[in-house]
Scaffold this active site. Structure first.
Site, PDB file in Angstrom:
ATOM      1  N   TYR A  15       0.833  -1.214   0.000  1.00 42.74           N
ATOM      2  CA  TYR A  15       0.000   0.000   0.000  1.00 42.74           C
ATOM      3  C   TYR A  15       0.863   1.258   0.000  1.00 42.74           C
ATOM      4  O   TYR A  15       2.052   1.188   0.275  1.00 42.74           O
ATOM      5  CB  TYR A  15      -0.916  -0.017   1.217  1.00 42.74           C
ATOM      6  CG  TYR A  15      -0.234  -0.128   2.566  1.00 42.74           C
ATOM      7  CD1 TYR A  15       0.374   0.986   3.144  1.00 42.74           C
ATOM      8  CD2 TYR A  15      -0.218  -1.323   3.285  1.00 42.74           C
ATOM      9  CE1 TYR A  15       0.972   0.906   4.392  1.00 42.74           C
ATOM     10  CE2 TYR A  15       0.388  -1.413   4.530  1.00 42.74           C
ATOM     11  CZ  TYR A  15       0.974  -0.294   5.079  1.00 42.74           C
ATOM     12  OH  TYR A  15       1.569  -0.363   6.306  1.00 42.74           O
ATOM     13  N   GLY A 247       8.117   4.590   8.708  1.00 46.87           N
ATOM     14  CA  GLY A 247       8.025   3.469   7.774  1.00 46.87           C
ATOM     15  C   GLY A 247       6.895   2.553   8.188  1.00 46.87           C
ATOM     16  O   GLY A 247       6.296   2.737   9.252  1.00 46.87           O
ATOM     17  N   LYS A 248       6.632   1.564   7.352  1.00 45.50           N
ATOM     18  CA  LYS A 248       5.529   0.655   7.658  1.00 45.50           C
ATOM     19  C   LYS A 248       5.757  -0.044   8.986  1.00 45.50           C
ATOM     20  O   LYS A 248       4.833  -0.339   9.716  1.00 45.50           O
ATOM     21  CB  LYS A 248       5.367  -0.357   6.528  1.00 45.50           C
ATOM     22  CG  LYS A 248       4.873   0.331   5.249  1.00 45.50           C
ATOM     23  CD  LYS A 248       4.584  -0.603   4.110  1.00 45.50           C
ATOM     24  CE  LYS A 248       4.180   0.234   2.892  1.00 45.50           C
ATOM     25  NZ  LYS A 248       4.013  -0.518   1.679  1.00 45.50           N
ATOM     26  N   ARG A 249       7.019  -0.279   9.302  1.00 47.07           N
ATOM     27  CA  ARG A 249       7.309  -0.961  10.563  1.00 47.07           C
ATOM     28  C   ARG A 249       6.973  -0.125  11.788  1.00 47.07           C
ATOM     29  O   ARG A 249       6.761  -0.647  12.860  1.00 47.07           O
ATOM     30  CB  ARG A 249       8.764  -1.415  10.598  1.00 47.07           C
ATOM     31  CG  ARG A 249       8.900  -2.842  10.143  1.00 47.07           C
ATOM     32  CD  ARG A 249      10.347  -3.283  10.076  1.00 47.07           C
ATOM     33  NE  ARG A 249      10.699  -3.532   8.688  1.00 47.07           N
ATOM     34  CZ  ARG A 249      11.758  -3.059   8.081  1.00 47.07           C
ATOM     35  NH1 ARG A 249      12.601  -2.283   8.730  1.00 47.07           N
ATOM     36  NH2 ARG A 249      11.997  -3.340   6.818  1.00 47.07           N
ATOM     37  N   GLY A 251       4.346   1.466  12.051  1.00 44.80           N
ATOM     38  CA  GLY A 251       2.901   1.614  12.084  1.00 44.80           C
ATOM     39  C   GLY A 251       2.406   2.681  11.129  1.00 44.80           C
ATOM     40  O   GLY A 251       1.286   3.149  11.276  1.00 44.80           O
TER      41      GLY A 251
END
Ligand code: GLU
Length: 479
Positions: A15, A247-249, A251
């Site tokens: 995404y 970043g996606k990590r 959240g």
């Protein structure tokens, strides 16, 4: 003057999260401001990271935000195809140009051998540069080995980035990077330069993670005899802890998750644009049109901008207030509690008019309005948890509610004005402060942590419901 052409070039690897959608917004704003074109290109050459469905998600996100593109998937255009995986012949032709000039060669080493060079350089405490190990007589390229760019003139490059300023890097930043991988797909480093050139892109705007590679791109532009476009790197968005890139990590949510959570696209755009950019004034609320008018790359700040979700919620509340009732009604359609299902549109609009100023997201609607559609469950903790109400014992609470019920029952007409008069007279009669008496009545009729103006709430609930709920509260408060 040439028309400005910018692009957003996402890879369909998942995404788009709030940290990277600015790389779409800023180029889009520039083209809308200057009458250019905004191109969408899908960079799908990394087959290992390809995620089915990701492209649609990205496209839907851009459409939801209103970042419409002039050329690209779902639109077409003169410079297609717009998927890199459909442009392999084009990359091969460009690679051939470099081979013909003696500026590209087949890499004969196995990955293990290259790894060996890397380790050797480390042992000597030298930066690993492939060109230090360049083979003297590379084999003819048969498409099965990686094809590498040959840096023939390592030198210092200096360039101007409208956001980051004057930049420069020495020859150590240059290397014989891979143009085409052993699987036949081009690398990002090569493909994006070919595409930006063929697509007539004038401004390449992307994340800061590319800044250290820019000298390599400049050396390739030079080898190809192409004047480079304006190269812009956007500072990172920093995770809420202030330490690293969001970043996606950490959240970083998908932009579409915010949509589900009831964030308006207007608020999201406003939020994204104002992370790391302002127009030099104190203004905080910017419409799309204002952003288009006022945006400039020169005013994008160089340091990373902190991601602040609370600010997004605040902006969203501001944008919700600005909607007309009809518009809010349409946008709220999927957010009502189930119990609202059978109510009429007119009644729902009355409810919306009352809660509009208090909503921070559309997803809060059930919490903010459920008691207009269903009988709320008595929750005595709302009373015991309130500083003012705790001061009254349960006998006093019951008595106050009885007095209020009696007075309200006598009203001939049930309008907000008459209810307010009645409530005011109750203050005199009981000697209580509004903060106590009105809170008690509010809780006893809604059993909700928040509700709109009391007189308006009671008016909309209706006399019968109000009196019945008060009676129920009186019997529920035990002493
Ligand atoms: N495909 C690259 C990415 O998703 C795009 C970088 C660029 O804009 O050139 O990070």
């Amino acid at each position: 003057m040439t028309t400005i052409r910018t692009r957003f070039a996402p890879s369909p690897t998942g995404y788009i999260h709030v940290g990277n959608v600015r790389a779409a917004l800023f180029p889009w704003l520039l083209t809308r401001q200057q009458g250019g074109q905004f191109i969408l290109r899908i960079e799908d050459t990394d087959r290992a990271r390809f995620v089915p469905g990701a492209e649609d998600l990205i496209l839907d996100t851009l459409e939801w935000l209103g970042l419409e593109w002039d050329e690209g998937p779902r639109r077409g255009g003169e410079h297609g195809p717009y998927h890199q995986s459909e442009r392999l012949d084009i990359y091969r032709q460009w690679a051939q140009k470099l081979i013909d000039k003696g500026l590209a060669y087949a890499d004969p080493y196995t990955p293990e051998e290259v790894q060996g060079f890397r380790e050797e350089a480390r042992a000597y405490k030298k930066t690993f540069l492939y060109r230090d190990y360049r083979p003297e007589n590379p084999p003819a390229w048969d498409g099965k080995q990686p094809l590498r760019f040959k840096v023939t003139n390592p030198k210092r490059y200096t360039w101007h980035d409208p956001v980051m300023g004057e930049l420069s890097a020495g020859p150590e930043a240059l290397d014989d990077f891979i143009l085409i991988k052993a699987d036949g797909y081009p690398t990002y480093n090569f493909a994006h330069i070919v595409d930006d050139t063929e697509m007539g892109v004038t401004h390449v705007i992307r994340g800061l993670e590319y800044i250290s590679s820019i000298p390599r791109y400049l050396s390739l532009y030079e080898a190809l005899d192409i004047a480079p476009p304006v190269l812009v790197c956007l500072p990172h968005i920093i995770a809420p802890d202030g330490k690293k890139k969001l970043g996606k990590r950490d959240g970083a949510k998908s932009v579409t998750d915010y949509r589900t959570d009831g964030i308006l696209p207007e608020a999201m755009l406003n939020f994204l644009a104002s992370m790391g950019w302002n127009d030099g004034t104190e203004q905080e609320i910017f419409s799309r049109e204002e952003l288009i008018e006022k945006f400039s790359l020169e005013r994008v700040q160089r340091s990373g901008a902190r991601f602040d979700e609370k600010r997004l919620l605040w902006l969203n509340g501001q944008w919700i207030r600005r909607l007309s009732l009809d518009d809010l009604y349409e946008r709220a359609a999927n957010y009502w509690s189930k119990s609202a299902g059978s109510s009429t549109g007119a009644y729902k609009k009355q409810v919306l008019a009352l809660v509009q100023d208090r909503l921070k997201t559309l997803a809060e609607l059930p919490l903010m309005s459920r008691y207009f559609f269903e009988e709320p469950a008595v929750d005595l903790e709302l009373i015991s948890g309130s500083k003012q109400l705790r001061k009254l014992d349960s006998g006093e609470q019951r008595e106050l509610l009885q007095i209020a019920r009696g007075a309200l029952a006598e009203l001939d007409a049930w309008t907000p004005e008459l209810i307010q008069q009645c409530l005011n007279s109750l203050l005199e009669k009981t000697g209580q402060k509004p903060g106590t008496l009105f809170s008690l009545i509010r809780i006893a009729t809604t059993w909700a942590p928040f509700s709109p103006q009391l007189n308006e709430t009671l008016a909309l609930l209706g006399k019968e419901t109000t009196l019945a709920r008060l009676a129920l509260a009186i019997s529920a408060i035990k002493g």
